[in-house]
Each structure stands twice: as C-alpha cells, then as structure tokens.
Write a protein that holds these residues in place. Structure first.
Motif, PDB file in Angstrom:
ATOM      1  N   GLU A  61      57.943  35.715  54.641  1.00 18.92           N
ATOM      2  CA  GLU A  61      57.407  35.524  56.219  1.00 18.92           C
ATOM      3  C   GLU A  61      57.500  37.074  56.978  1.00 18.92           C
ATOM      4  OE1 GLU A  61      59.185  31.996  58.066  1.00 18.92           O
ATOM      5  OE2 GLU A  61      58.118  31.043  56.550  1.00 18.92           O
ATOM      6  N   ALA A  62      58.966  37.388  56.922  1.00 22.61           N
ATOM      7  CA  ALA A  62      59.203  38.840  57.467  1.00 22.61           C
ATOM      8  C   ALA A  62      58.250  39.772  56.951  1.00 22.61           C
ATOM      9  CB  ALA A  62      60.715  39.101  56.950  1.00 22.61           C
ATOM     10  N   GLU A  63      57.790  39.771  55.542  1.00 26.94           N
ATOM     11  CA  GLU A  63      56.975  40.939  55.322  1.00 26.94           C
ATOM     12  C   GLU A  63      55.710  40.644  55.780  1.00 26.94           C
ATOM     13  OE1 GLU A  63      56.002  40.577  51.143  1.00 26.94           O
ATOM     14  OE2 GLU A  63      55.337  42.828  51.233  1.00 26.94           O
ATOM     15  N   GLY A  64      55.278  39.200  55.911  1.00 28.72           N
ATOM     16  CA  GLY A  64      54.106  39.138  56.730  1.00 28.72           C
ATOM     17  C   GLY A  64      53.916  39.557  58.054  1.00 28.72           C
ATOM     18  N   VAL A  65      55.051  39.486  58.904  1.00 29.51           N
ATOM     19  CA  VAL A  65      55.203  39.996  60.136  1.00 29.51           C
ATOM     20  C   VAL A  65      54.941  41.347  60.186  1.00 29.51           C
ATOM     21  CG1 VAL A  65      56.833  40.420  62.289  1.00 29.51           C
ATOM     22  CG2 VAL A  65      56.673  38.016  61.118  1.00 29.51           C
ATOM     23  N   MET A  66      55.730  41.900  59.242  1.00 25.65           N
ATOM     24  CA  MET A  66      55.574  43.474  59.093  1.00 25.65           C
ATOM     25  C   MET A  66      54.174  44.000  59.040  1.00 25.65           C
ATOM     26  SD  MET A  66      57.647  46.001  56.698  1.00 25.65           S
ATOM     27  CE  MET A  66      56.269  45.853  55.370  1.00 25.65           C
ATOM     28  N   SER A  67      53.484  43.295  57.926  1.00 26.02           N
ATOM     29  CA  SER A  67      52.140  43.762  57.472  1.00 26.02           C
ATOM     30  C   SER A  67      51.226  43.359  58.864  1.00 26.02           C
ATOM     31  CB  SER A  67      51.597  42.619  56.520  1.00 26.02           C
ATOM     32  OG  SER A  67      52.384  42.819  55.251  1.00 26.02           O
ATOM     33  N   THR A  68      51.393  42.309  59.690  1.00 23.70           N
ATOM     34  CA  THR A  68      50.849  42.351  61.037  1.00 23.70           C
ATOM     35  C   THR A  68      50.640  43.303  61.758  1.00 23.70           C
ATOM     36  OG1 THR A  68      51.118  39.925  60.601  1.00 23.70           O
ATOM     37  CG2 THR A  68      50.199  40.578  62.768  1.00 23.70           C
ATOM     38  N   VAL A  69      52.083  43.823  61.915  1.00 23.75           N
ATOM     39  CA  VAL A  69      52.270  45.099  62.873  1.00 23.75           C
ATOM     40  C   VAL A  69      51.446  46.157  62.273  1.00 23.75           C
ATOM     41  CG1 VAL A  69      53.824  46.691  63.811  1.00 23.75           C
ATOM     42  CG2 VAL A  69      54.520  44.236  63.510  1.00 23.75           C
ATOM     43  N   ILE A  70      51.453  46.355  61.023  1.00 19.67           N
ATOM     44  CA  ILE A  70      50.869  47.620  60.490  1.00 19.67           C
ATOM     45  C   ILE A  70      49.378  47.244  60.551  1.00 19.67           C
ATOM     46  CG2 ILE A  70      50.299  49.165  58.483  1.00 19.67           C
ATOM     47  CD1 ILE A  70      52.865  48.140  57.478  1.00 19.67           C
ATOM     48  N   GLU A  71      48.846  46.055  60.255  1.00 17.39           N
ATOM     49  CA  GLU A  71      47.316  45.770  60.409  1.00 17.39           C
ATOM     50  C   GLU A  71      46.707  46.078  61.853  1.00 17.39           C
ATOM     51  OE1 GLU A  71      46.987  42.658  57.251  1.00 17.39           O
ATOM     52  OE2 GLU A  71      46.711  41.898  58.873  1.00 17.39           O
ATOM     53  N   GLU A  72      47.808  45.442  62.880  1.00 22.43           N
ATOM     54  CA  GLU A  72      47.128  45.451  64.163  1.00 22.43           C
ATOM     55  C   GLU A  72      47.367  46.937  64.624  1.00 22.43           C
ATOM     56  OE1 GLU A  72      48.323  41.051  65.923  1.00 22.43           O
ATOM     57  OE2 GLU A  72      49.567  42.687  66.380  1.00 22.43           O
ATOM     58  N   ASN A  93      39.854  58.162  54.953  1.00 24.29           N
ATOM     59  CA  ASN A  93      40.825  56.884  54.415  1.00 24.29           C
ATOM     60  C   ASN A  93      40.456  55.787  55.067  1.00 24.29           C
ATOM     61  OD1 ASN A  93      42.517  58.727  52.798  1.00 24.29           O
ATOM     62  ND2 ASN A  93      42.468  59.747  54.755  1.00 24.29           N
ATOM     63  N   ALA A  94      40.235  54.690  54.165  1.00 22.21           N
ATOM     64  CA  ALA A  94      40.089  53.334  54.569  1.00 22.21           C
ATOM     65  C   ALA A  94      41.277  52.657  55.073  1.00 22.21           C
ATOM     66  CB  ALA A  94      39.358  52.526  53.503  1.00 22.21           C
ATOM     67  N   THR A  95      41.127  51.879  56.240  1.00 17.32           N
ATOM     68  CA  THR A  95      42.468  51.162  56.674  1.00 17.32           C
ATOM     69  C   THR A  95      43.046  50.731  55.733  1.00 17.32           C
ATOM     70  OG1 THR A  95      40.835  50.723  58.553  1.00 17.32           O
ATOM     71  CG2 THR A  95      42.982  49.896  58.780  1.00 17.32           C
ATOM     72  N   GLY A  96      42.327  49.935  54.694  1.00 16.90           N
ATOM     73  CA  GLY A  96      43.035  48.994  53.667  1.00 16.90           C
ATOM     74  C   GLY A  96      44.013  49.896  52.851  1.00 16.90           C
ATOM     75  N   SER A  97      43.373  51.348  52.335  1.00 19.96           N
ATOM     76  CA  SER A  97      44.204  51.906  51.694  1.00 19.96           C
ATOM     77  C   SER A  97      45.251  52.463  52.410  1.00 19.96           C
ATOM     78  CB  SER A  97      43.408  53.111  50.992  1.00 19.96           C
ATOM     79  OG  SER A  97      43.651  54.490  51.692  1.00 19.96           O
ATOM     80  N   LEU A  98      45.331  52.724  53.555  1.00 23.92           N
ATOM     81  CA  LEU A  98      46.354  53.297  54.526  1.00 23.92           C
ATOM     82  C   LEU A  98      47.525  52.119  54.226  1.00 23.92           C
ATOM     83  CD1 LEU A  98      44.662  55.316  57.301  1.00 23.92           C
ATOM     84  CD2 LEU A  98      45.694  56.214  55.178  1.00 23.92           C
ATOM     85  N   PHE A  99      46.966  51.031  54.525  1.00 25.00           N
ATOM     86  CA  PHE A  99      47.755  49.756  54.645  1.00 25.00           C
ATOM     87  C   PHE A  99      48.732  49.872  53.365  1.00 25.00           C
ATOM     88  CE2 PHE A  99      48.783  45.372  53.916  1.00 25.00           C
ATOM     89  CZ  PHE A  99      49.561  44.895  54.936  1.00 25.00           C
ATOM     90  N   THR A 100      47.991  49.933  52.060  1.00 25.52           N
ATOM     91  CA  THR A 100      48.457  49.684  50.963  1.00 25.52           C
ATOM     92  C   THR A 100      49.657  50.846  50.845  1.00 25.52           C
ATOM     93  OG1 THR A 100      46.433  50.287  50.181  1.00 25.52           O
ATOM     94  CG2 THR A 100      47.696  48.555  48.864  1.00 25.52           C
ATOM     95  N   ARG A 101      49.369  52.027  51.228  1.00 25.78           N
ATOM     96  CA  ARG A 101      50.347  53.159  51.316  1.00 25.78           C
ATOM     97  C   ARG A 101      51.732  52.745  51.653  1.00 25.78           C
ATOM     98  NH1 ARG A 101      47.108  58.738  51.354  1.00 25.78           N
ATOM     99  NH2 ARG A 101      45.262  58.132  50.830  1.00 25.78           N
ATOM    100  N   VAL A 102      51.578  52.421  52.938  1.00 25.63           N
ATOM    101  CA  VAL A 102      53.000  52.265  53.522  1.00 25.63           C
ATOM    102  C   VAL A 102      53.593  50.914  53.141  1.00 25.63           C
ATOM    103  CG1 VAL A 102      52.782  53.534  55.652  1.00 25.63           C
ATOM    104  CG2 VAL A 102      51.583  51.482  55.562  1.00 25.63           C
ATOM    105  N   THR A 103      52.783  50.069  52.392  1.00 26.57           N
ATOM    106  CA  THR A 103      53.688  48.765  52.015  1.00 26.57           C
ATOM    107  C   THR A 103      53.817  48.698  50.534  1.00 26.57           C
ATOM    108  OG1 THR A 103      51.304  47.797  51.834  1.00 26.57           O
ATOM    109  CG2 THR A 103      52.356  47.299  53.764  1.00 26.57           C
ATOM    110  N   SER A 104      52.608  48.510  49.630  1.00 24.86           N
ATOM    111  CA  SER A 104      53.161  48.324  48.154  1.00 24.86           C
ATOM    112  C   SER A 104      53.305  49.703  47.410  1.00 24.86           C
ATOM    113  CB  SER A 104      51.870  47.541  47.322  1.00 24.86           C
ATOM    114  OG  SER A 104      50.628  48.213  47.760  1.00 24.86           O
ATOM    115  N   ASP A 105      52.573  50.611  47.830  1.00 20.27           N
ATOM    116  CA  ASP A 105      52.884  52.008  47.299  1.00 20.27           C
ATOM    117  C   ASP A 105      54.223  52.249  47.505  1.00 20.27           C
ATOM    118  OD1 ASP A 105      50.369  52.227  46.005  1.00 20.27           O
ATOM    119  OD2 ASP A 105      49.745  53.498  47.643  1.00 20.27           O
TER     120      ASP A 105
END
Lengths: 598, 614
Positions: free
Chosen positions: A207-218, B124-136
C-alpha cells in the motif's frame, strides 16, 4: 469440487509431462538417498572393518569384495559418480518435464481466460472493470501456476523424502531416527505461521508503495501544472514523505525476516546437532557405525530445508485456492450463444425488417418499445434521437451483440436469431462511436493480417474513409504503430481508420453508430459521397445529429424514449412539427448565420 | 520502452557506472562494514560446522568415550547462536542498506525530474521515467547490497574451506580443488543463460499482460469485426513464446544443478579415493575424510553464488545506466549564470515580483530536437490583459506557441519579450510563478479539494479558496460532499465528474492569480449544465489577464481579442471573429462544423461517458 475439475481442465495435454516430472523427481530423490548410503557403506565396510549386511553386502561382493575394493578405492569413487550421474539425469528430466507441464498449464490458463473473454457476452464485457480482470489474468494466474507447477511438486518431494529417509533410517537405528525428527514440527509450524504473519506486513508495504507510485505518477502527468504553479519544492517534500513511509514499512519486514531466518536457521542447525550428539552417544555405545552416522547427518541435512519450505507452502495454500476461485469466476461468465458453427449461413443481400421489437435490460428497464420498420437492399436508413433514446441498443440488436426476445428481426426474410453470429457480423459491419484501435500498425488494424487483402484494397478503403492522406503523412505511413508505442491518433482519425477497417470486410450492411461525430462537416460529406459512389448496393444505417448527414437517407427514424416517434424522408419530416424539424431549424439558422458572417 | 536483452548481455562491466552507484553507499559505511564482518563470521561458522563432526568421530567415537561431550555441546550451541546472530545481522543490515540507498537514489531522481526541461520529457516516455525511479532503483540497489552479502560470503567460504583443508592434508586438497575451476566455468556459462532466458520470459510476460488488457478493452470491437479467432491465435503465439522462454530457463537450470552436483560428487569420490588410501595407511583419520566429504559436497554453493552475482551485475547494469543517465541529464532550460549572478538562485519556495504581462514574439522559430520546424519566423505582440485564441488542426503548432510562452521551451531562433525584457534574462521562477496553466485533461492531485484549490499558493486563506470556488460556481457541489472542502480526491478522482474537475482547476488558477494565463481547452464533453458553468468560469479567469487559449469552445473563441488560425507553424488567418467569418476561409469552415455540434449538445445532451479504464 468444481475447483478440482478446473484444475483438471488446466492440466489437459500436460498430464503425462506432469506425472513424468513427479516420477522422475521421486527417482532422483531416491537415488540421492542411495548415494549418501554408498558413502556410508564405503566408510564403514571398505575403509572400516564392519561387516556389511543385505544389499550392501551383495553390492560389495559384486564389485570384487572388500579386499579388492580396499586396494582399488577408485572403483568406489566411480560407483559413486555413476550413481550420482544417474541421479543427475533424473533430476534434469524431472525439472524439464515439470517445466514443460508447468508452462503448459500456464498457457492453458491464459488461453482459457483469453478465449473466454473474447467469447463472453457483450453485456459481460461492458460490465467488468478492466483492472480487476487484469489482476485475475496476471497475479492470480501466477499464484495458481506456481502452486500447480512448483509448490505441489515440492510438497510431494518433501513427503517422498520423509517417507524414504525414515524407512532407511528406521532400519539402521530407531532412536536416532526419532532424534532426527525431534525438532521438525517446530520448523514446519514456525514457517507456516511466520509466512502467514508476514504476508500482512507485505500488504502494508505494498500500500505504501502504491501511495508513493501515485505521487510520482501524478507528478509526472501533471508536470506542467507543477511547473506553472512552481511547487517543485513542495512536490519533493511530498515525495520524500511517501518514499520514507514506504521505506520504513519495508524496514519492518526486514526486521521480521532477520529474526525469522536467524532463529529458524539456528533451530535447523540445532536439529543437526541433536542428531550428531545422539549419534555420538549411540556410536560410543556401539549401536551405530561412523558411516551410518554420516548417512543420518546428511539425510537430516537434506530434509531440513525442504521441510521448512513445506511450512511455507502450507501457509500459502489458502492463497492459491482464493486465486483459483477468482479465475473460476471469470471462466463462468456467460458466453455469447450461437458463435459456433451452428445456425444458418444464408447469402445476405441487405433487406432488413424489424417487427414489434422490444428490449429490456435485466433490471426490467425497457429501452426499446415496439420498434417496427423495414429497409431494402442498397437503401439508407438514418436515425435521429437524444442520448438514451435507445438508438444504439437497436443497432446492437441488429449485429447480435444483444439478444432480442420480443418481436422479430429479419434479414432477407430470415429470422436473425437463427443466423450464425459470425456469419451475421461478417455481413453486417458496424463502426462504433468510440472505436478501439489495437496497438498494432495501422495496416494490421485494417487488414488483420488477412493474406487475401491487398495493399490496393487497404488504400481503397482508406481513401473512401478520407484518411489515406493523413496516414501517408505519418513518418512510417501504413506501418505506423497505433497507441502507446506509436502515434496518438486524434478522435477523428481514429473514427476514420475504424471506418476503413469495417469497409474492408465488404459488408452488405454498414452501420455508423454516430461514428462521424469527431470528423468535421466537410470531411463528413466527402466520406458520405465516396460511400454512395463505391458502395451503392450496400444497405447503410446512420446515427447522427447533423441534419446534413441525415437528409439524403431514404428513411429517417426519429427516436424518443425507446420509441419511434416519427418517420419519413427529410422533405416529409420538415413539413411537420417535431424533434427533427426543431433540429433542422436550429442548424439551418446556424448555417445561415455563418453564411451571412453573423 | 523495452530494454534489449541481447545488447545488454554482451556488454562488459562498466566500472564507471558502478563507481557512481557505489558512492551512494558512502553515507552508510557502518552498514557496509557490519555486513562484511557478519558475512565473514557467518562463512567461518559454516566452514567450522563440519569440524565438529570430524572431532566427534575422531575423538568420542574412535576412543569410545563421551568425556568432554558437555563442552562439545556447549561449543556447538554457542556456534549456532553465533551463526543465527550473524544471519540476523546481515539480513537486517543488507536489507536496510537496500531500502536506505533506494530511498536516497529515488529522492535524487525525483528532484532531478522536477528540474528537467520538457524536451527531456518529450524524449522519454512517462512510463519509462516512472520505472527508472521505482523498479530500476530497486534493482540497482538490490544487487549492490545483496551482491555484497553474497560476494563476501562466497569469497570467505572458499578461502576458509581451502585453508582448513590444506591444514588437514595438502595432497587431498590439491586433488579435490581441481574441480573448482571447472565448477567456475560451468557456473558462469549457465548463470548467464539462465538469467538471459528468465529476462526474456519476463519480457514476454509483460507483452502478454498488454495483450490481456487489449483483449478486455477491445472485446466489443473484436466481436463486431469477427476477429476473435485471429486475436486468439495471435495471443497463442505470444503465450507460446513465453512458454518457450520459460522452458529454456528451466532446461538450463535443470542441466546446471545436476552437472554441478555431479562435479561435487566427483570431488567427493576423489576425496574418498585419496583419503581412503591414507586412512588405510593411517595418514589421516576417518573424521578428516568425512570433513573432506562434506566440503566437497558444499563446494558448488560459493562458486555458484559468485557466478550468479557476476551475471546479475551484468544484467543490472542496464538499470543502473538508465538511472545514472537520468541523474546526469542536462537541463536545457535554466537560469543563465548572469541571471543567477544578478538575482541569486531563485527556488520555487521564494516570493517573486509580479509581472505586468505584455508578451512579444520577435521572429521566433522553433524546432524540436532533430525535427522539422514547427514554428517559422513567428511574430506576435500581446498587450497586458489581451486574450489570444489559437485555432488550427492537431500538430499545427498551437501547443508550441503555448509552450514557448510558458518557457517550457525556448525559441531556436528569435526572441520572446515579457514586459519588454528578453525572457531569458528573467529568472525562470519569476515567469512560472506568474503563470497559470490549465491542461486539456483537468489534473488533480490526491488530497482534499481545499489542497487542490490552493495548490499553487499554499498561503491562500480558506476564505480566498471559498471565494474562488464560488466565483467558478463550484461551491455548491463541493458543499454537497459530506466533508465539503475536505472531501478527499483519491487517485483517479473518483466521485468527481470531469466537468467538476475542470471547475476545481479553474478555481485553482483564480487563487493563484497569475498575470499570464494559458489554457489548453478540453474537447471532451461534459454535461450541458456543467459545460455552461465551465464556460462562465473560463471567461472570468480570462478577464484582465494576458491569455493564450488553445480553443475548442466557440464561446471562448468569440470572446478572444484576437484569433490566430495556425497551419503548419504559420499564421494563416488572424483577426476578430467577425473579420475571420467574412473571409469565408479556414476559420469559417471550422466554425460552422463546430457550432452545429455545440448546439446539438444543448439539444441532445452529451453522449454517455464510455467506460474508461480505471
């Protein structure tokens, strides 16, 4: 027991491999026990002076007796290598066949789900939430696959190991056998409860990861807002807070795991220690030999980790059952009837008639009431009506997306319900208002890789749909990928590609469900003119709000609240008061205004 | 963006990249040292355990005595407590290090993303930037911290086993050690391939996930086109690819483990052969032989670990390179040194002076990197408070004009003046803090409505927020929520319609009170009533502000002081609505189509929103 049947269904075509995987695994496990035993015998009876019994004795005699072997110890080594090579072969076969079965099962589940979703009813397709179904098709599927392909086999392996080891150990010494299993219950239960406990913590961290992901996505999707509001520093603070929260939740899991692995490893090691110390005492008393003690030690050593794993598998079994249930729900969704090879496949000319057709949704809400009309081959029918007046439902009935129960729909005099659905849809093409383009190239979207469709056919369709030039303007032309990995088409371009895609099927009836709404009026007109020229024999049904689009139709229906409230040609309809005239007056007034330059 | 497995596979280890990554460990040197110590002790206990068996056989059993067994047990228990403790310690430290460093790199990456120019976002597609700061990030730091654990353990284990064995008997040791180089070569060979195919399988897996999502969303279309069968057979190809890759992974690992364990047994046999002779000659004891046997059976663990780390390092390199590329990317648009010298380093949390809002484009041309000219010697002069409507087809260059105005991009040639000053000589933050920007799709952040309205100005009072909401007619529907302004907007904005979101975004702009306002108007339809409210709200926010509108609504277009019809980067028609209608050109055609559709909306209502993916 439905679930059991489902498991059998997933196993289809892979049973032999599945069983082979298990059988080979059992053989490999038994051979590994034999190997260890050989080492023990060599230590005791070749290097040592203990008289071998039973098989061990026969084995030694076969290889030339103790004296001979003692002076040629390499023979013992060779025997060992020979047996372990055997073990290796079976281990490999077991892994190979288990993988073939496991991946075959995964493929079966995927195909079943995909096939079912393609063939489920229109109503089901529109009622589901994509995210929820996606989860069932991915993570639930993975859970079930993992259970069938790995965990279940591990469980069997563990049981085989226990039974076989115990029967060998039992023969050698009962007390030491008991000692060897004294701590096993703790190890199993510990793993069982720990993994249950920690899975809750994982949920929190997820869940916490989800919140963090949302912040990045938004933040990424709203980057322009962030920049124009100059809130970067606050965004960074917000992100740090969410990332910290995620980190701290993860750290709690870390601590739990550190305790678990530390403690459970110590207990496992203690179990080996118990065998060693008991063995020492028994050996001192002369009840067991050195060789057999090493056999015991190795057996227990090899058992302990699978047993710890078994606790985890048992803890996870509930999850597999839940996942299986969720997959089952999808597979039990209603399938569209009449899609197989049954039903009539008459040559369709394009004469259509509706007689007293009514339709109500399952909740009893009647959307179509007593609809009757007929149009002949090559004629054009136009429908005007407000949102919710039932016009789309009418078209969905005609292509068999929805089943009609009251009244009669006839195509060339044949009851529509009796016609094979695939045949029907190959002859009656519909362009939806918000068409879905697949993430393939434009060409593949139009031709569906049908080898019978030539480039010329494609170009003809796109030029009728007035989208040929737009496609050529793309860097890669017809090979442009649509969607995320390619270009984003505008709404109008999407509609026009969809029109071309439907035109390519050479349908006898063409339906446009408000599918020119995102195209400007000039292009709208061009498309209609081209259609009239190239598809003169085709029966056409149009839904539109634009009088210019409707006016040339042979028959215009005005629909309100599920009923046909007026019908006639353009010239007839503008003679009388009603919705059509109202719309006409307004639009011509606008056009006049426009002409006059306001 | 799909990473190409093959390419990465053959790459040599890029030491520079790893050096940069390892710098992040500097802060946590105590963790690193802790891990090293714990792993050395752990390997020592692992290597020492067989010594107990050896001792037991050679002393208790050989002499048939249990004397000293008590001490033996105490020592054994102490050793396993020590082992348990080292396990606790290294898991705790390595996992913690992983999470700590991940957090640090993530934060740096996120900060960088806040500064990078939009040209970077285009590439850079948003999706790829997203993966960089998360799973990468997770992958890179995972291999750093756990790789450290495995490597120290493997090295210490090999060293300690070798040392113990040499101490016991040099000859047997030399004989059995011949297996190690073969083990190493085989391990490296297999680990690379196993990792390669498991990556392949993962790649196919994501393709299959995509296919499922299309299959679900496009189900109705497939039905109407009778394409179910062809889609099913396409899908089958994908699942077959996935199956093949997965089976290959399994076959390689299925080959690997037996081969390695047979090699281990060869070592054991060598030990028995050599050792057995020595026992008979009474050079070594039975206990020592069992020691050699257990060591040879365990050889492959550390060797295999090393091979695995080696392979994983190679594969994680790509993730690392992507992160480093992000962290080191150039920022195209930033304050020049002169500007910084004059104004200081202006960050987003500092107050800035108000601008008046006159804007002048002088011979501005613009091209995206390596692209065609999107804008060609464009000239425009806007007085403070004027509203400019931009009309034209998708890709005509409307958005570029807007982007240049916002200084999201800078002109390739020519100059843009704000308040008479070349805007490159004004700190970026001065411009952005005076700017209001509204997107086509209204963008809300997770949080309360209050937070969202005061998003651009955190110090706005509650009263200001409510006034703004009232001004855009959002107050009433906000008050209908149970918690009013404290209603929480969740991800995806559940419970709030698109039109209402638009109103909230306009309220946000009003609270922000920018002197330059840019509006990329939405084409998506909202219900008639809200649509009217949105129109009124827009006209309020445009009032007395220099504004650029990429316009779709006729009401907005007509209210503009000047309309520019843009085609292929040039202004082809310009003037007021009346003037342009008289021309009977491009604008005239657009206007008539548009107006009919607009008035239809009043009459028919808007189409029901189609199911959108959540």
């Amino acid at each position: 027991m439905k679930k059991y049947r489902l498991l059998k269904q997933f196993l289809r075509g892979n049973k032999a491999a599945y069983i082979a995987g298990i059988v080979f695994m059992i053989i490999a496990q038994l051979l590994s026990l034999v190997n260890t035993f050989i080492i023990g015998v060599v230590i005791d009876s070749v290097i040592g002076d203990i008289l071998p019994e039973g098989i061990a004795y026969k084995g030694l005699q076969l290889l030339g007796g103790k004296e001979h072997l003692m002076h040629n110890l390499w023979i013992c080594g060779l025997v060992l290598v020979f047996f372990s090579a055997f073990e290796g072969v079976f281990m490999f076969l077991s892994r190979k066949y288990s993988a073939i079965a496991g991946e075959g099962i995964a493929k079966n589940i995927r195909m079943d789900l995909y096939e079912h979703l393609q063939n489920s009813t229109y109503l089901y397709n529109t009622s589901i939430k994509t995210g929820d179904i996606m989860q069932r098709c991915t993570s639930d599927l993975e859970t079930v696959r993992n259970f069938l392909a790995t965990q279940f086999q591990d469980l069997i392996k563990c049981i085989v190991l226990i039974v076989a080891s115990v029967s060998v150990m039992q023969k050698v010494n009962t007390d030491l056998t008991l000692a060897g299993f004294s701590l096993m219950p703790i190890i199993v239960l510990g793993a069982f409860f720990f993994f249950r406990y920690v899975s809750k913590k994982f949920l929190l961290a997820d869940e916490a990861e989800g919140v963090m992901s949302t912040v990045i996505e938004e933040n990424l999707s709203g980057m322009r807002i962030v920049r124009s509001c100059a809130t970067q520093s606050r965004e960074i603070e917000k992100f740090i807070a969410s990332s910290l929260d995620y980190r701290n939740k993860d750290l709690k899991i870390t601590v739990a795991f550190a305790w678990y692995w530390g403690l459970s490893d110590a207990i496992c090691q203690l179990q080996i220690g118990v065998v060693l110390v008991t063995g020492i005492i028994l050996a001192v008393k002369g009840e067991i030999t050195v060789g057999m003690l090493t056999v015991f030690m190795t057996y227990v050593h090899n058992l302990i980790w699978p047993i710890r794993g078994m606790g985890r598998v048992l803890g996870d079994m509930g999850k597999a059952s839940v996942s299986l249930g969720r997959i089952q729900e999808v597979l039990e969704a209603p399938r569209e009837p009449g899609r197989d090879d049954t039903g009539l496949t008459p040559k369709i000319e394009g004469n259509i008639s509706f007689e007293n057709v009514s339709y109500e949704y399952t909740d009893g809400n009647e959307v179509l009431k007593d609809i009757s009309f007929s149009i002949g081959k090559g004629e054009t029918l136009a429908i005007l009506g407000k949102t919710g007046s039932g016009k789309s439902t009418l078209l969905h009935l005609l292509v068999g997306l929805l089943p009609y129960e009251k009244g009669s729909i006839k195509v060339d005099g044949i009851e529509l319900g009796e016609i094979n659905k695939r045949h029907l849809r190959k002859n009656i093409g519909i362009v939806l208002q918000e068409p879905f383009l697949f993430s393939k190239t434009i060409k593949e979207n139009i031709s569906d890789n049908n080898p019978d469709i030539t480039d010329a056919d494609i170009e003809k369709a796109t030029s009728i749909a007035s989208v040929d030039r737009a496609i050529r303007n793309f860097e890669k032309g017809y090979d442009t990928m649509v969607g995320e990995k390619g270009v984003t088409l505008s709404g109008g371009q999407r509609q026009r590609v969809a029109i071309a895609r439907t035109l390519i099927g050479n349908c006898k009836v063409l339906i446009f469900d408000d599918s020119l709404s995102a195209v400007d009026m000039q292009t709208d007109k061009e498309i209609r003119n081209a259609l009239r020229k190239h598809c003169a024999d085709t029966t056409t049904i149009l839904i539109s709000h634009r009088i210019n689009t409707l006016r040339q139709a042979d028959l215009i229906l005005v629909m309100e609240d599920g009923r046909i409230t007026d019908r006639g040609t353009h010239d007839e309809l503008i003679q009388r008061e009603g919705l059509y005239k109202q719309v006409y007056d307004m639009q011509s007034c606008v056009l006049d205004m426009a002409k006059a330059g306001e | 963006m799909e990473e190409d497995n093959r390419e990465i596979f053959n790459k040599n280890i890029d030491l520079k990249m790893w050096k940069k990554a390892i710098k992040y460990l500097a802060k946590y040197m105590n963790h690193v040292i802790g891990i090293v110590i714990a792993m050395i002790i752990n390997a020592a206990t692992d290597a020492a355990l067989p010594l107990f068996t050896e001792y037991a056989i050679d002393n208790f059993i050989a002499y048939k005595t249990t004397e000293g067994l008590g001490l033996f047990i105490i020592l054994y228990v102490l050793l396993l407590i020590l082992k348990g403790m080292t396990i606790y310690t290294f898991i705790y430290l390595a996992d913690k290090l992983w999470h700590l460093v991940s957090h640090d790199i993530r934060v740096d990456g996120f900060k960088k993303l806040q500064e990078l120019s939009f040209s970077y976002y285009d590439r850079n597609a948003t999706g790829s930037l997203f993966t960089r700061v998360t799973s990468d990030v997770g992958r890179l730091t995972g291999i750093i911290s756990w790789g450290l654990v495995d490597m120290i353990w493997a090295i210490s284990m090999i060293i300690m086993m070798t040392v113990y064995m040499f101490m016991k008997n040099v000859k047997i040791t030399l004989v059995v050690l011949t297996v190690i180089p073969i083990l190493a070569v085989i391990s490296v060979f297999f680990q690379k391939r196993i990792l390669f195919y498991s990556r392949e399988a993962r790649r196919y897996n994501s393709i299959i996930t995509g296919a499922f999502s299309e299959g679900i969303q496009g189900a109705t279309t497939s039905k109407t086109l009778v394409r179910e069968e062809s889609h099913i057979s396409d899908f089958e190809k994908k699942t077959d690819d996935m199956r093949t890759a997965s089976i290959k992974t399994a076959v390689y690992s299925g080959l690997f483990f037996p081969i390695v364990s047979v090699l281990g047994i060869i070592g054991t046999s060598l030990a028995i052969w050599q050792g057995g002779v020595m026992i008979l000659g009474e050079v070594i004891t039975v206990g020592t032989l069992t020691l050699f046997i257990s060591y040879t059976l365990q050889f492959f663990h550390p060797v295999n670990d090393m091979a695995r780390i080696f392979a994983r390092f190679q594969f994680s390199q790509a993730a690392g390179e992507r992160i480093m590329a992000l962290l080191e990317a150039d920022i195209d648009i930033k304050d020049s040194d002169e500007v910084i010298e004059k104004y200081g380093n202006i960050t987003s949390d500092m107050p800035v002076p108000k601008l008046k809002g006159s804007i002048r484009f002088e011979n501005v041309s613009f091209r995206y990197k390596e692209g065609e000219k999107v804008l060609d010697t464009f000239n425009l002069s806007v007085e403070p408070g004027q509203c400019i409507a931009l009309v034209g087809e998708t890709g005509s260059g409307k958005t570029t004009i807007v982007n240049l105005t916002c200084r999201f991009y800078e002109p390739t040639e020519g100059t843009i003046y704000i308040d008479g000053q070349d805007y490159k000589t004004i700190p970026l933050m001065y411009i952005h803090k005076n700017l209001g920007y509204m997107l086509q799709a209204p963008h809300l952040f997770s949080g309360t409505i209050m937070d969202n309205i005061r998003y651009g100005r955190e110090d706005a009072t509650e009263e200001e927020v409510i006034n703004a909401a009232k001004m855009v007619e959002a107050h009433d529907f906000i008050m209908k929520f149970e918690n009013g302004y404290n209603h929480v907007i969740s991800k995806g904005g559940g419970g709030i319609s698109t039109g209402q979101k638009q109103l909230i975004c306009i309220a946000r702009a009003i609270v922000n009170d920018p002197c330059i306002f840019v509006l990329d108007e939405a084409t998506s339809s909202v219900d008639t009533q809200t649509e009217k409210a949105v129109q009124r709200a827009i006209s309020k926010v445009l009032h007395n502000r220099t504004s650029f509108v990429v316009a779709h609504r006729l009401s907005t277009i007509r209210e503009a002081d000047r309309i520019l019809v843009i085609d292929k980067g040039k202004v082809i028609e310009q003037g007021s609505h009346e003037e342009l209608m008289k021309l009977k050109g491009h604008y005239h055609n657009l206007y008539t189509s548009q107006f009919i559709d607009d008035s239809n909306k009043d009459l028919f209502g808007t189409p029901e929103p189609l199911p959108v993916e959540d």
